[in-house]
Design a protein around this motif. Sequence first.
Motif, mmCIF file in Angstrom:
data_model
loop_
_atom_site.group_PDB
_atom_site.id
_atom_site.type_symbol
_atom_site.label_atom_id
_atom_site.label_comp_id
_atom_site.label_asym_id
_atom_site.label_seq_id
_atom_site.Cartn_x
_atom_site.Cartn_y
_atom_site.Cartn_z
ATOM 1 N N GLU A 198 0.736 -1.173 -0.046
ATOM 2 C CA GLU A 198 -0.182 0.054 -0.106
ATOM 3 C C GLU A 198 0.793 1.416 0.219
ATOM 4 O O GLU A 198 0.332 2.254 -0.688
ATOM 5 C CB GLU A 198 -0.986 0.041 1.129
ATOM 6 N N GLN A 199 1.946 1.162 0.765
ATOM 7 C CA GLN A 199 2.833 2.270 1.044
ATOM 8 C C GLN A 199 3.409 2.649 -0.485
ATOM 9 O O GLN A 199 3.553 3.869 -1.149
ATOM 10 C CB GLN A 199 3.856 2.179 1.966
ATOM 11 N N ILE A 200 4.107 1.468 -1.034
ATOM 12 C CA ILE A 200 4.692 1.769 -2.476
ATOM 13 C C ILE A 200 3.672 2.154 -3.451
ATOM 14 O O ILE A 200 3.979 3.137 -4.100
ATOM 15 C CB ILE A 200 5.152 0.211 -2.970
ATOM 16 N N ILE A 201 2.485 1.555 -3.520
ATOM 17 C CA ILE A 201 1.424 2.066 -4.414
ATOM 18 C C ILE A 201 1.246 3.608 -4.248
ATOM 19 O O ILE A 201 1.093 4.215 -5.300
ATOM 20 C CB ILE A 201 0.186 1.354 -4.385
ATOM 21 N N ASP A 202 1.128 4.041 -3.118
ATOM 22 C CA ASP A 202 0.950 5.585 -2.663
ATOM 23 C C ASP A 202 1.887 6.169 -3.337
ATOM 24 O O ASP A 202 1.705 7.377 -3.881
ATOM 25 C CB ASP A 202 0.407 5.732 -1.319
ATOM 26 N N ASP A 203 3.299 5.663 -2.957
ATOM 27 C CA ASP A 203 4.508 6.833 -3.153
ATOM 28 C C ASP A 203 4.716 6.735 -4.639
ATOM 29 O O ASP A 203 4.771 7.890 -5.257
ATOM 30 C CB ASP A 203 5.625 5.897 -2.709
ATOM 31 N N THR A 240 11.208 0.170 0.239
ATOM 32 C CA THR A 240 11.148 -1.246 0.931
ATOM 33 C C THR A 240 12.302 -1.083 2.017
ATOM 34 O O THR A 240 12.222 -1.559 3.104
ATOM 35 C CB THR A 240 11.402 -2.126 -0.142
ATOM 36 N N GLU A 241 13.531 -0.506 1.692
ATOM 37 C CA GLU A 241 14.595 -0.183 2.442
ATOM 38 C C GLU A 241 13.939 0.461 3.785
ATOM 39 O O GLU A 241 14.418 0.097 4.954
ATOM 40 C CB GLU A 241 15.665 0.508 2.002
ATOM 41 N N ASP A 242 13.239 1.727 3.646
ATOM 42 C CA ASP A 242 12.777 2.228 4.871
ATOM 43 C C ASP A 242 11.729 1.353 5.681
ATOM 44 O O ASP A 242 11.970 1.544 6.667
ATOM 45 C CB ASP A 242 11.810 3.695 4.448
ATOM 46 N N PHE A 243 11.034 0.380 5.080
ATOM 47 C CA PHE A 243 9.981 -0.329 5.693
ATOM 48 C C PHE A 243 10.747 -1.199 6.512
ATOM 49 O O PHE A 243 10.237 -1.550 7.537
ATOM 50 C CB PHE A 243 9.176 -0.848 4.569
ATOM 51 N N ALA A 244 11.699 -1.999 5.894
ATOM 52 C CA ALA A 244 12.553 -3.014 6.667
ATOM 53 C C ALA A 244 13.158 -2.279 7.899
ATOM 54 O O ALA A 244 13.144 -2.957 8.922
ATOM 55 C CB ALA A 244 13.757 -3.470 5.833
#
Length: 309
Positions: A198-203, A240-244
């Motif tokens: 969801e975060q990637i899609i929004d970004d 993804t780096e930030d999410f990890a």
Amino acid sequence: METFVIGIDHGNGNMKTAHTVFPCGFKAQETEPSALFAKDIIEWDGRFYSLVPNRFPYQVDKTRDEKCYVLTMFAVAKELMARGVATEGDVVLAVGLPPAHFEKYHKPFKEYFERNAAEGMNFRYNGTAFRLRVVGVYVLPQDYAACVIYREETVAKFNTVFCIDIGDGTVDMLVLSKGMPDKESMVSRELGMSHLREQIIDDVIADYGMTLDSGTIDDVLSGRDVVIPDAVVERIKRTTEDFALRIVNQLHSKVADFRIAPTIFCGGGATLLKPYLEATGQFGRTDFISEIYANAVGYEKIAEMSLGV
């Protein structure tokens, strides 16, 4: 009459057994669906249920409605057919819950299956009649089940082992101290892969005006070829780096330093995030259980040992 022990991992994104995996979503209707539009159909209690790719929303308490039980019937039918065994007999269900939710929900979860199957688990799956008697229900902590079965030597060798399960809806952690779960370290956070997607899609919408789907995101994280622009690929990787790192920071509320003991990761999300988790530099020794069925197999093996099978 033969008794079948069936381990089932009731994930937020997918249902898993030792031999099968399918999305946690179905459509219910009064009339039988056409085989042209539905391949997996259960007929139960006067209604028809067909699997769909759209998942149900995340639910902490799965006992509030019949969805979990219907998905369990699909899991049982698929697993028995995958084994090529009889569709009649006694069944022992071995299921699990996130460690942080275990104490509160394990008894209601057990009673939920016992109540729904009190008169037998009787249904038709793709035209085949199943007549089963549920003779036992084992509820076990997820993550723990996968680690002690798949990484028995590591658990036995080290006094402390960190176990982290990254699924579709949540990230769940427990610490094993001399092979036993430490109650104070159990934690569950809604930071699973669905939240990352969801975060990637929004970004990407905000930065590039492009709407991605989950499959494309997973392709990028898996290293498969995609046709989207390189800049979008790099944006996915940065998010993804930030999410990890966000996952690790959340877990630090229970573990001050992951570098002092081995960390065992399991769950489909952990496999996708492996390079990003390792790149945080926050872990000493990491081990990834890549088998998506690991918790289901773990439940099954532990139940069999308890039964002396």
